[in-house]
Design a protein around this motif. Structure first.
Motif, short mmCIF file in Angstrom:
data_model
loop_
_atom_site.label_atom_id
_atom_site.label_comp_id
_atom_site.label_asym_id
_atom_site.label_seq_id
_atom_site.Cartn_x
_atom_site.Cartn_y
_atom_site.Cartn_z
N THR A 89 0.95 -1.15 0.00
CA THR A 89 -0.13 -0.18 0.11
C THR A 89 0.90 1.30 0.05
O THR A 89 1.85 1.45 0.92
N GLN A 90 1.18 2.01 -1.17
CA GLN A 90 1.71 3.13 -1.26
C GLN A 90 0.91 4.38 -0.96
O GLN A 90 -0.48 4.71 -1.21
N THR A 91 1.61 5.51 -0.50
CA THR A 91 1.00 6.76 -0.13
C THR A 91 1.51 7.76 -1.13
O THR A 91 2.80 7.82 -1.29
N LYS A 92 0.68 8.45 -1.71
CA LYS A 92 1.09 9.37 -2.72
C LYS A 92 0.96 10.90 -2.07
O LYS A 92 -0.38 11.27 -1.80
N LEU A 93 2.06 11.67 -2.01
CA LEU A 93 1.81 13.16 -1.59
C LEU A 93 2.25 14.11 -2.79
O LEU A 93 3.34 14.06 -3.32
N THR A 94 1.21 14.83 -3.11
CA THR A 94 1.30 15.46 -4.40
C THR A 94 1.39 17.06 -3.92
O THR A 94 0.73 17.55 -3.28
N TYR A 95 2.51 17.84 -4.59
CA TYR A 95 2.74 19.17 -4.58
C TYR A 95 2.79 19.81 -5.69
O TYR A 95 3.34 19.52 -6.77
N ASN A 96 1.82 20.79 -5.89
CA ASN A 96 1.49 21.66 -7.20
C ASN A 96 2.65 22.61 -7.21
O ASN A 96 2.80 23.40 -6.29
N ARG A 97 3.32 22.60 -8.13
CA ARG A 97 4.29 23.42 -8.78
C ARG A 97 4.06 24.27 -9.94
O ARG A 97 4.56 23.70 -10.96
N GLY A 98 3.51 25.32 -10.02
CA GLY A 98 3.14 26.05 -11.12
C GLY A 98 1.99 25.06 -11.95
O GLY A 98 1.26 24.74 -11.41
N ASP A 99 2.59 24.80 -13.24
CA ASP A 99 1.64 23.99 -14.23
C ASP A 99 1.97 22.62 -14.04
O ASP A 99 1.23 21.98 -14.59
N TYR A 100 2.63 22.35 -13.16
CA TYR A 100 3.04 20.87 -12.89
C TYR A 100 2.74 20.34 -11.58
O TYR A 100 2.61 21.07 -10.53
N LYS A 101 2.80 19.27 -11.27
CA LYS A 101 2.67 18.64 -10.11
C LYS A 101 3.88 17.40 -9.97
O LYS A 101 4.20 16.73 -10.71
#
Length: 198
Positions: free
Chosen positions: A167-179
């Motif tokens: 089971t994996q955990t994904k932490l997403t950070y928005n950086r301008g037009d990208y993630k």
């Protein structure tokens, strides 16, 4: 008395003889017990790895705003660079993708990090960074969820999913037009980092 104790006693005796000699010459000195010196070495090694991992983490922050990764693939941009640009920069993949949606894989070897690229209409759609196998703790292996959140604060999104039995955990950070996505196997084991358009 075993050999280890005998060796320590010999070192202490030799050290003390040296201290007496230095003292007679009027030299200032400090004597650390052997176990203290060992602890200091272990602590400094752990701190070094942690500092290097933090430096690696922070190296992704600014390039992600331009749709790029740092290091050997810097300059390759999501949605702009082609498969031929990737080949020119880091060569052909060690494991090419089998279909249009599959990733071209570049294995980590000789201290070089591993990468994966997927394409859409011959342009990079997604990049993945797997880090190095050698001295992994000074690379992404030393990046923990706690380190990430302490330095980059709360992620823009968090999700969990199954990948085989893990089971994996994904932490997403928005950086301008990208993630930028950090995929963890556990709170202390970062598996890889993804970069794609939002």
């Amino acid at each position: 008395m075993d050999m280890k104790q005998l060796a320590k006693k010999a070192i202490v005796t030799f050290t003390m003889a040296g201290v007496v000699g230095l003292s007679a010459l009027g030299v200032n000195y400090t004597v650390f017990p052997i176990h203290q010196a060992e602890a200091d070495t272990n602590a400094s090694t752990g701190n070094y790895a942690s500092e290097q991992a933090l430096q690696k983490l922070n190296s992704f922050y600014k390039p992600a705003l331009k749709g790029q990764f740092p290091g050997a693939v810097s300059g390759l941009t999501i949605g702009k660079s082609t498969k031929q640009d990737v080949y020119k920069t880091i060569g052909e993949p060690s494991l090419p993708g089998k279909d249009a949606e599959a990733f071209d894989l570049y294995g980590a070897n000789m201290g070089n990090p591993g990468y994966a690229f997927s394409y859409k209409l011959n342009k990079i759609r997604e990049m993945r960074y797997f880090g190095t196998n050698v001295e992994r703790q000074t690379n992404i292996g030393g990046i923990t969820m706690k380190m990430l959140k302490q330095n980059w604060f709360a992620p823009d999104a968090t999700s969990t999913f199954k990948n085989g039995k893990t089971t994996q955990t994904k932490l997403t950070y928005n950086r301008g037009d990208y993630k930028l996505e950090f995929i963890f196997n556990s709170s202390t084991e970062l598996d890889h980092i993804n970069l794609m358009k939002k």
